[in-house]
Design a protein around this motif. Structure first.
Motif, short mmCIF file in Angstrom:
data_model
loop_
_atom_site.label_atom_id
_atom_site.label_comp_id
_atom_site.label_asym_id
_atom_site.label_seq_id
_atom_site.Cartn_x
_atom_site.Cartn_y
_atom_site.Cartn_z
N THR A 182 -7.75 10.99 2.85
CA THR A 182 -7.38 12.51 2.34
C THR A 182 -5.96 12.26 1.37
O THR A 182 -6.10 13.18 0.71
CB THR A 182 -6.91 13.33 3.52
N GLN A 183 -5.33 11.00 1.45
CA GLN A 183 -4.29 10.99 0.37
C GLN A 183 -4.52 10.01 -0.44
O GLN A 183 -5.51 8.94 -0.55
CB GLN A 183 -3.08 10.49 1.32
N ASN A 184 -3.98 10.32 -1.86
CA ASN A 184 -4.54 9.56 -3.02
C ASN A 184 -3.42 8.48 -3.44
O ASN A 184 -3.72 8.03 -4.59
CB ASN A 184 -4.75 10.50 -4.13
N LYS A 185 -2.15 8.45 -2.91
CA LYS A 185 -1.49 7.62 -3.49
C LYS A 185 -0.52 6.92 -2.12
O LYS A 185 0.05 7.71 -1.62
CB LYS A 185 -0.24 8.19 -4.41
N ILE A 186 -0.35 5.68 -2.35
CA ILE A 186 0.42 5.16 -1.19
C ILE A 186 1.94 5.04 -1.60
O ILE A 186 2.42 5.23 -2.69
CB ILE A 186 0.05 3.48 -0.92
N PRO A 187 2.72 5.23 -0.48
CA PRO A 187 4.24 5.32 -0.70
C PRO A 187 4.71 4.13 -1.08
O PRO A 187 4.24 3.11 -0.60
CB PRO A 187 4.59 5.93 0.55
N TRP A 188 5.80 4.19 -1.62
CA TRP A 188 6.85 2.95 -1.93
C TRP A 188 7.61 2.46 -0.92
O TRP A 188 8.10 3.17 -0.19
CB TRP A 188 7.46 3.04 -3.25
N LEU A 189 7.39 1.26 -0.41
CA LEU A 189 8.17 0.90 0.68
C LEU A 189 9.00 -0.69 0.13
O LEU A 189 8.38 -1.39 -0.10
CB LEU A 189 7.53 0.10 1.84
N ALA A 190 10.24 -0.26 -0.04
CA ALA A 190 11.18 -1.24 -0.33
C ALA A 190 10.95 -2.35 0.20
O ALA A 190 11.58 -3.35 -0.09
CB ALA A 190 12.72 -0.72 -0.68
N SER A 191 10.81 -2.39 1.68
CA SER A 191 10.98 -3.36 2.53
C SER A 191 9.56 -4.19 2.60
O SER A 191 9.56 -5.30 3.19
CB SER A 191 11.27 -2.91 4.13
N GLY A 192 8.54 -3.69 1.78
CA GLY A 192 7.21 -4.58 1.67
C GLY A 192 6.37 -3.79 2.82
O GLY A 192 6.64 -3.01 3.53
N TYR A 193 5.04 -4.51 2.65
CA TYR A 193 4.15 -3.91 3.53
C TYR A 193 3.68 -5.04 4.54
O TYR A 193 3.85 -4.79 5.77
CB TYR A 193 3.03 -3.45 2.48
N ASN A 194 2.99 -5.93 4.17
CA ASN A 194 2.52 -7.02 5.03
C ASN A 194 2.98 -8.40 4.44
O ASN A 194 3.47 -8.52 2.99
CB ASN A 194 1.07 -7.33 5.09
N THR A 195 3.30 -9.28 5.38
CA THR A 195 4.17 -10.93 4.69
C THR A 195 3.24 -11.73 4.94
O THR A 195 2.48 -11.94 6.24
CB THR A 195 5.43 -10.75 5.08
N ASP A 240 5.78 -22.24 1.92
CA ASP A 240 7.02 -21.61 2.52
C ASP A 240 7.78 -20.53 1.58
O ASP A 240 8.95 -20.31 1.46
CB ASP A 240 8.05 -22.94 2.23
N HIS A 241 6.68 -19.83 1.10
CA HIS A 241 7.05 -18.57 0.36
C HIS A 241 6.68 -17.23 0.79
O HIS A 241 5.65 -17.17 1.60
CB HIS A 241 6.68 -18.43 -1.36
N SER A 242 7.14 -16.10 0.94
CA SER A 242 6.75 -14.89 1.31
C SER A 242 5.94 -14.20 0.36
O SER A 242 6.59 -13.58 -0.80
CB SER A 242 8.03 -14.10 2.09
N ILE A 243 4.70 -13.70 0.82
CA ILE A 243 3.82 -13.05 -0.17
C ILE A 243 3.67 -11.54 0.22
O ILE A 243 3.16 -11.51 1.41
CB ILE A 243 2.69 -13.59 -0.49
N ASN A 244 4.19 -10.57 -0.50
CA ASN A 244 3.79 -9.19 0.09
C ASN A 244 2.42 -8.69 -0.33
O ASN A 244 1.93 -8.90 -1.26
CB ASN A 244 4.96 -8.30 -0.63
N TYR A 245 1.73 -8.23 0.66
CA TYR A 245 0.40 -7.63 0.31
C TYR A 245 0.15 -6.28 1.13
O TYR A 245 0.64 -6.05 2.14
CB TYR A 245 -0.66 -8.68 0.70
N VAL A 246 -0.92 -5.73 0.63
CA VAL A 246 -1.34 -4.35 1.07
C VAL A 246 -2.83 -4.65 1.57
O VAL A 246 -3.60 -5.32 0.85
CB VAL A 246 -1.22 -3.30 0.32
N GLU A 247 -3.10 -4.16 2.82
CA GLU A 247 -4.65 -4.13 3.29
C GLU A 247 -4.88 -2.58 3.67
O GLU A 247 -4.17 -1.97 4.26
CB GLU A 247 -4.71 -5.12 4.49
#
Length: 216
Positions: free
Chosen positions: A54-67, A72-79
């Motif tokens: 029902t919602q059309n825009k994901i909110p901004w999360l300054a702390s990231g979504y998934n890691t 040895d690097h951290s990759i931020n991603y959304v699922e």
């Protein structure tokens, strides 16, 4: 060897895709699980209150979504989306991040199992001091599909992400275990210059004119 069918689509992106808005800060939810799920519905735990149907825009999360930990690097991603549906991976362009697809992710998640990541050096992913190259982001893409998504995936890329998507798809097609089954390009960038290639000869109008006269 699996044959890869690549659909190349050059599109002008919709105004909602390009528009710039102020970020709305949201406090992420702490979760020990990789994804929150109900039946086959999956969503990043930090977005547990977000209803993509029902919602059309994901909110901004300054702390990231998934890691995802990669080399040895951290990759931020959304699922987001139904894990029983076909997977697509959205790859952003130069200077952008997964949040570039903030309107596209929930819309696509209604029909697909959607992923989007921040390429190394961009967004909320690690920014190591290293020699960045097309091979770095190609390998990140292929490894992400194998280690995180774990099923056949269509890669979608804009600008630099388009080049990365095509490079990953082309390289993956050489492997019998390739998980990339399609590639969509959105105003993709061109190829990288080969650092080992000989220098290109600068055109000289006078010499070219003389050469033409001699040939006559």
């Amino acid at each position: 060897m699996m044959k890869l069918k690549i659909s190349v689509i050059t599109l002008m992106l919709a105004s909602t895709f390009l528009q710039t808005e102020g970020f709305t800060a949201t406090t992420p939810t702490t979760s020990t699980s990789k994804t929150a799920s109900t039946s086959d519905q999956t969503i990043t735990p930090a977005l547990h209150d977000f209803d993509y149907t029902t919602q059309n825009k994901i909110p901004w999360l300054a702390s990231g979504y998934n890691t995802w930990k990669w080399n040895d690097h951290s990759i931020n991603y959304v699922e987001m989306g139904d894990k029983s549906k076909p997977a697509i991976l959205l790859i952003h362009g130069f200077g952008a991040s997964a949040y570039h697809y903030r309107y596209n992710i929930p819309d696509l998640a209604r029909d697909y199992h959607v992923y989007a990541f921040d390429m190394l050096g961009f967004g909320l992913s690690s920014k190591p001091i290293t020699d960045y190259s097309a091979e770095v982001w190609r390998d990140q893409t292929v490894d992400f599909i194998e280690e995180v998504i774990g099923k056949t995936t269509t890669v979608v890329g804009n600008s630099l992400g388009g080049f990365t998507a095509l490079y990953a798809a082309s390289s993956s097609a050489q492997s019998e275990k390739s998980l990339i089954n399609g590639c969509v390009l959105l105003n993709a960038a061109g190829r990288f210059k080969d650092p080992d290639a000989p220098p290109e000869k600068e055109p000289n109008a006078i010499i070219d004119a003389i050469a033409t006269l001699i040939k006559r």
